[in-house]
Design a protein around this motif. Structure first.
Motif, PDB file in Angstrom:
ATOM      1  N   SER A   6      17.333  43.048  12.634  1.00 16.51           N
ATOM      2  CA  SER A   6      17.762  44.171  11.795  1.00 16.51           C
ATOM      3  C   SER A   6      17.440  43.901  10.323  1.00 16.51           C
ATOM      4  N   LYS A   7      17.274  42.633   9.974  1.00 11.51           N
ATOM      5  CA  LYS A   7      16.947  42.260   8.594  1.00 11.51           C
ATOM      6  C   LYS A   7      15.996  41.073   8.613  1.00 11.51           C
ATOM      7  N   ILE A   8      15.005  41.134   7.730  1.00 12.97           N
ATOM      8  CA  ILE A   8      14.050  40.037   7.581  1.00 12.97           C
ATOM      9  C   ILE A   8      14.178  39.494   6.168  1.00 12.97           C
ATOM     10  N   LEU A   9      14.197  38.175   6.052  1.00  7.58           N
ATOM     11  CA  LEU A   9      14.213  37.506   4.759  1.00  7.58           C
ATOM     12  C   LEU A   9      12.921  36.730   4.615  1.00  7.58           C
ATOM     13  N   VAL A  10      12.167  37.003   3.558  1.00 12.26           N
ATOM     14  CA  VAL A  10      10.955  36.245   3.283  1.00 12.26           C
ATOM     15  C   VAL A  10      11.175  35.448   2.008  1.00 12.26           C
ATOM     16  N   ALA A  11      10.828  34.173   2.057  1.00 13.25           N
ATOM     17  CA  ALA A  11      10.980  33.287   0.904  1.00 13.25           C
ATOM     18  C   ALA A  11       9.611  33.026   0.303  1.00 13.25           C
ATOM     19  N   SER A  18       2.879  31.073   0.855  1.00 16.76           N
ATOM     20  CA  SER A  18       3.890  32.098   0.629  1.00 16.76           C
ATOM     21  C   SER A  18       3.276  33.487   0.561  1.00 16.76           C
ATOM     22  N   ALA A  19       2.095  33.593  -0.017  1.00 15.36           N
ATOM     23  CA  ALA A  19       1.414  34.885  -0.083  1.00 15.36           C
ATOM     24  C   ALA A  19       1.143  35.405   1.324  1.00 15.36           C
ATOM     25  N   LYS A  20       0.694  34.508   2.211  1.00 11.31           N
ATOM     26  CA  LYS A  20       0.459  34.898   3.606  1.00 11.31           C
ATOM     27  C   LYS A  20       1.775  35.273   4.294  1.00 11.31           C
ATOM     28  N   ALA A  21       2.844  34.548   3.985  1.00 11.27           N
ATOM     29  CA  ALA A  21       4.154  34.858   4.561  1.00 11.27           C
ATOM     30  C   ALA A  21       4.633  36.232   4.093  1.00 11.27           C
ATOM     31  N   LEU A  22       4.387  36.566   2.826  1.00 13.14           N
ATOM     32  CA  LEU A  22       4.758  37.887   2.310  1.00 13.14           C
ATOM     33  C   LEU A  22       4.036  38.982   3.084  1.00 13.14           C
ATOM     34  N   GLU A  23       2.736  38.796   3.297  1.00  8.47           N
ATOM     35  CA  GLU A  23       1.956  39.787   4.043  1.00  8.47           C
ATOM     36  C   GLU A  23       2.503  39.956   5.457  1.00  8.47           C
ATOM     37  N   HIS A  24       2.778  38.851   6.112  1.00  7.90           N
ATOM     38  CA  HIS A  24       3.293  38.896   7.478  1.00  7.90           C
ATOM     39  C   HIS A  24       4.661  39.582   7.528  1.00  7.90           C
ATOM     40  N   ILE A 109      13.871  34.783   9.389  1.00  7.64           N
ATOM     41  CA  ILE A 109      13.378  34.276   8.109  1.00  7.64           C
ATOM     42  C   ILE A 109      11.883  34.033   8.263  1.00  7.64           C
ATOM     43  N   VAL A 110      11.098  34.452   7.277  1.00  5.98           N
ATOM     44  CA  VAL A 110       9.661  34.189   7.248  1.00  5.98           C
ATOM     45  C   VAL A 110       9.401  33.305   6.038  1.00  5.98           C
ATOM     46  N   ILE A 111       8.711  32.190   6.266  1.00  7.34           N
ATOM     47  CA  ILE A 111       8.468  31.231   5.190  1.00  7.34           C
ATOM     48  C   ILE A 111       7.099  30.584   5.405  1.00  7.34           C
ATOM     49  N   GLY A 112       6.441  30.219   4.332  1.00 13.08           N
ATOM     50  CA  GLY A 112       5.169  29.498   4.432  1.00 13.08           C
ATOM     51  C   GLY A 112       5.412  28.046   4.775  1.00 13.08           C
ATOM     52  N   ASN A 113       4.409  27.408   5.365  1.00  8.66           N
ATOM     53  CA  ASN A 113       4.600  26.020   5.775  1.00  8.66           C
ATOM     54  C   ASN A 113       4.343  25.017   4.659  1.00  8.66           C
ATOM     55  N   ARG A 114       3.677  25.442   3.595  1.00  9.93           N
ATOM     56  CA  ARG A 114       3.408  24.523   2.483  1.00  9.93           C
ATOM     57  C   ARG A 114       3.713  25.222   1.176  1.00  9.93           C
ATOM     58  N   GLY A 115       4.447  24.531   0.323  1.00  8.35           N
ATOM     59  CA  GLY A 115       4.774  25.087  -0.976  1.00  8.35           C
ATOM     60  C   GLY A 115       3.821  24.603  -2.055  1.00  8.35           C
ATOM     61  N   VAL A 116       4.197  24.866  -3.293  1.00 11.55           N
ATOM     62  CA  VAL A 116       3.347  24.495  -4.413  1.00 11.55           C
ATOM     63  C   VAL A 116       3.486  23.032  -4.803  1.00 11.55           C
ATOM     64  N   ASP A 117       4.505  22.356  -4.326  1.00  6.86           N
ATOM     65  CA  ASP A 117       4.779  20.988  -4.753  1.00  6.86           C
ATOM     66  C   ASP A 117       4.573  20.004  -3.613  1.00  6.86           C
TER      67      ASP A 117
END
Length: 145
Positions: A6-11, A18-24, A109-117
């Motif tokens: 009912s709700k999706i959270l993207v980080a 993260s850009a790919k996670a946003l698109e997904h 929750i949708v999240i990318g597997n690698r961050g900027v750090d």
């Protein structure tokens, strides 16, 4: 079908993953007609307790986080997401994502597997892994290529 969240959270942290996670997340929310939430967490150093920061340091982190959140929300809107509910947090990334998911009763929750750090990731572990281990709901980890 009741299996859809009912709700999706993207980080997002501004990384390529993260850009790919946003698109997904935007595509998923549109496909199933669910509410889409976005969170950006302003990281306080893993070695610093928030009480050790001055008010001006903490406010600078909050301001940077709000600015990044606005950029990421615009990015979601540009790829077609509508009615994005945006949230900014400050603290440990995984902890804040899980806490917000609990507060909002998030289904996925949708999240990318690698961050900027990547250096911190090697030393301290992945934020995505932290979310997967502690999330109260399903987690989709979107792999970067």
């Amino acid at each position: 079908m009741t299996d859809y969240p009912s709700k999706i959270l993207v980080a997002s942290d501004g990384s390529d993953a993260s850009a790919k996670a946003l698109e997904h997340a935007a595509a998923l929310a549109a496909a199933v007609g669910t509410e889409l939430h976005l969170v950006v967490v302003g990281l306080i150093s893993h070695w610093t307790h928030p009480d050790m920061l001055s008010d001006s340091q903490l406010e600078r982190i909050r301001q940077d986080t709000r600015e990044r959140l606005a950029v990421e929300k615009r990015r979601l809107e540009e790829i077609g997401a509508s009615e994005v509910l945006a949230h900014d947090r400050v603290g440990k990334i995984g902890t804040e994502i899980v806490r917000l998911a609990e507060e909002l009763d998030i289904g996925t929750i949708v999240i990318g597997n690698r961050g900027v750090d990547s250096i911190s990731r090697m030393l301290l572990g992945s934020d995505a892994e932290d979310v997967v281990r502690h999330a109260p709901c399903a987690v989709h980890v979107h792999r970067s290529t």
